[in-house]
Motif scaffolding. Structure first.
Motif, PDB file in Angstrom:
ATOM      1  N   SER A  78       0.826  -1.207   0.000  1.00 22.79           N
ATOM      2  CA  SER A  78       0.000   0.000   0.000  1.00 22.79           C
ATOM      3  C   SER A  78       0.861   1.257   0.000  1.00 22.79           C
ATOM      4  CB  SER A  78      -0.916  -0.004   1.223  1.00 22.79           C
ATOM      5  OG  SER A  78      -1.683   1.160   1.265  1.00 22.79           O
ATOM      6  N   ARG A  79       1.843   1.307   0.899  1.00 24.30           N
ATOM      7  CA  ARG A  79       2.719   2.482   0.961  1.00 24.30           C
ATOM      8  C   ARG A  79       3.521   2.645  -0.313  1.00 24.30           C
ATOM      9  NH1 ARG A  79       3.044   0.395   6.043  1.00 24.30           N
ATOM     10  NH2 ARG A  79       5.071  -0.567   5.718  1.00 24.30           N
ATOM     11  N   LEU A  80       3.998   1.545  -0.866  1.00 21.46           N
ATOM     12  CA  LEU A  80       4.777   1.598  -2.099  1.00 21.46           C
ATOM     13  C   LEU A  80       3.923   2.101  -3.263  1.00 21.46           C
ATOM     14  CD1 LEU A  80       7.365  -0.866  -3.267  1.00 21.46           C
ATOM     15  CD2 LEU A  80       5.536  -0.291  -4.826  1.00 21.46           C
ATOM     16  N   LEU A  81       2.724   1.562  -3.417  1.00 20.70           N
ATOM     17  CA  LEU A  81       1.831   2.011  -4.489  1.00 20.70           C
ATOM     18  C   LEU A  81       1.535   3.500  -4.363  1.00 20.70           C
ATOM     19  CD1 LEU A  81      -0.805  -0.850  -4.788  1.00 20.70           C
ATOM     20  CD2 LEU A  81       0.740  -0.058  -6.581  1.00 20.70           C
ATOM     21  N   GLN A  82       1.246   3.929  -3.147  1.00 21.09           N
ATOM     22  CA  GLN A  82       0.925   5.342  -2.938  1.00 21.09           C
ATOM     23  C   GLN A  82       2.128   6.227  -3.254  1.00 21.09           C
ATOM     24  OE1 GLN A  82      -2.272   6.525  -1.928  1.00 21.09           O
ATOM     25  NE2 GLN A  82      -1.321   8.358  -2.708  1.00 21.09           N
ATOM     26  N   ALA A  83       3.295   5.843  -2.769  1.00 27.30           N
ATOM     27  CA  ALA A  83       4.489   6.670  -2.942  1.00 27.30           C
ATOM     28  C   ALA A  83       4.993   6.688  -4.387  1.00 27.30           C
ATOM     29  CB  ALA A  83       5.606   6.174  -2.023  1.00 27.30           C
ATOM     30  N   SER A 140      -3.894   4.557  -4.324  1.00 30.52           N
ATOM     31  CA  SER A 140      -4.107   3.895  -3.037  1.00 30.52           C
ATOM     32  C   SER A 140      -4.340   2.408  -3.262  1.00 30.52           C
ATOM     33  CB  SER A 140      -5.318   4.502  -2.313  1.00 30.52           C
ATOM     34  OG  SER A 140      -6.518   4.115  -2.964  1.00 30.52           O
ATOM     35  N   ALA A 141      -4.140   1.641  -2.225  1.00 29.82           N
ATOM     36  CA  ALA A 141      -4.381   0.202  -2.315  1.00 29.82           C
ATOM     37  C   ALA A 141      -5.851  -0.073  -2.637  1.00 29.82           C
ATOM     38  CB  ALA A 141      -3.975  -0.488  -1.015  1.00 29.82           C
ATOM     39  N   SER A 142      -6.756   0.722  -2.098  1.00 31.36           N
ATOM     40  CA  SER A 142      -8.183   0.544  -2.376  1.00 31.36           C
ATOM     41  C   SER A 142      -8.497   0.856  -3.835  1.00 31.36           C
ATOM     42  CB  SER A 142      -9.016   1.423  -1.450  1.00 31.36           C
ATOM     43  OG  SER A 142      -8.840   1.024  -0.113  1.00 31.36           O
ATOM     44  N   ASP A 143      -7.939   1.951  -4.351  1.00 33.13           N
ATOM     45  CA  ASP A 143      -8.131   2.271  -5.776  1.00 33.13           C
ATOM     46  C   ASP A 143      -7.579   1.153  -6.647  1.00 33.13           C
ATOM     47  OD1 ASP A 143      -9.294   4.715  -5.156  1.00 33.13           O
ATOM     48  OD2 ASP A 143      -7.543   5.909  -5.758  1.00 33.13           O
TER      49      ASP A 143
END
Length: 155
Positions: A31-36, A41-44
């Protein structure tokens, strides 16, 4: 306390808690990696991946909720936020006035396609590269068997 409750043995508890910690840690890191790195977001990512894999890039809201194991209200609220960002659209179902589809847009497809390679690379770095092929096959069999059981219980 009901004496018929089967408590977990120390070995069972160790396995269960280790599994939960691993699951939570992997999801958190991804999640943090995808966002950064991909600004998603992980949800998206979860919603977009479900839609990208669906025929015509569309799923009924209730089917999407089931696939993601989310409450229908959570899906509705999240989809509304994604609609406002142009990642998906809601498409009313002509056969069922109460039903609606969620449809991935070109912007949503571009987002998932941009994020997917880094997601796959991260899954490999965090997980796949640290298990043997035999362990991976065993994990797949265990996971599939448990998923089948959960799917039976859901109906």
């Amino acid at each position: 306390m009901d004496e018929t409750v089967r408590r977990l043995t120390p070995e069972e508890q160790r396995a269960w808690r280790s599994f939960l910690r691993l699951h939570d840690r992997l999801r958190g890191r991804l999640s943090r990696l995808l966002q950064a790195e991909s600004h998603v977001s992980a949800s998206d990512f979860a919603v977009l991946a479900e839609l990208a894999d669906a025929p015509e890039g569309r799923r009924r809201i209730l089917d999407l909720a089931r696939a993601l194991e989310w409450e229908k209200s959570r899906v509705s609220h999240h989809v509304a936020r994604m609609v406002s960002r142009g990642l998906v659209v809601r498409d009313e179902c002509p056969e069922d006035g109460r039903g609606a589809f969620v449809v991935i847009t070109d912007a949503g497809r571009a987002m998932i396609e941009a994020a997917a390679p880094r997601h796959a690379e991260a899954v490999r770095e965090l997980f796949i590269d640290h298990v043997t092929p035999a362990e991976l096959r065993t994990l797949a069999r265990i996971s599939e068997r448990l998923m089948e059981r959960l799917d039976e219980d859901a109906s």
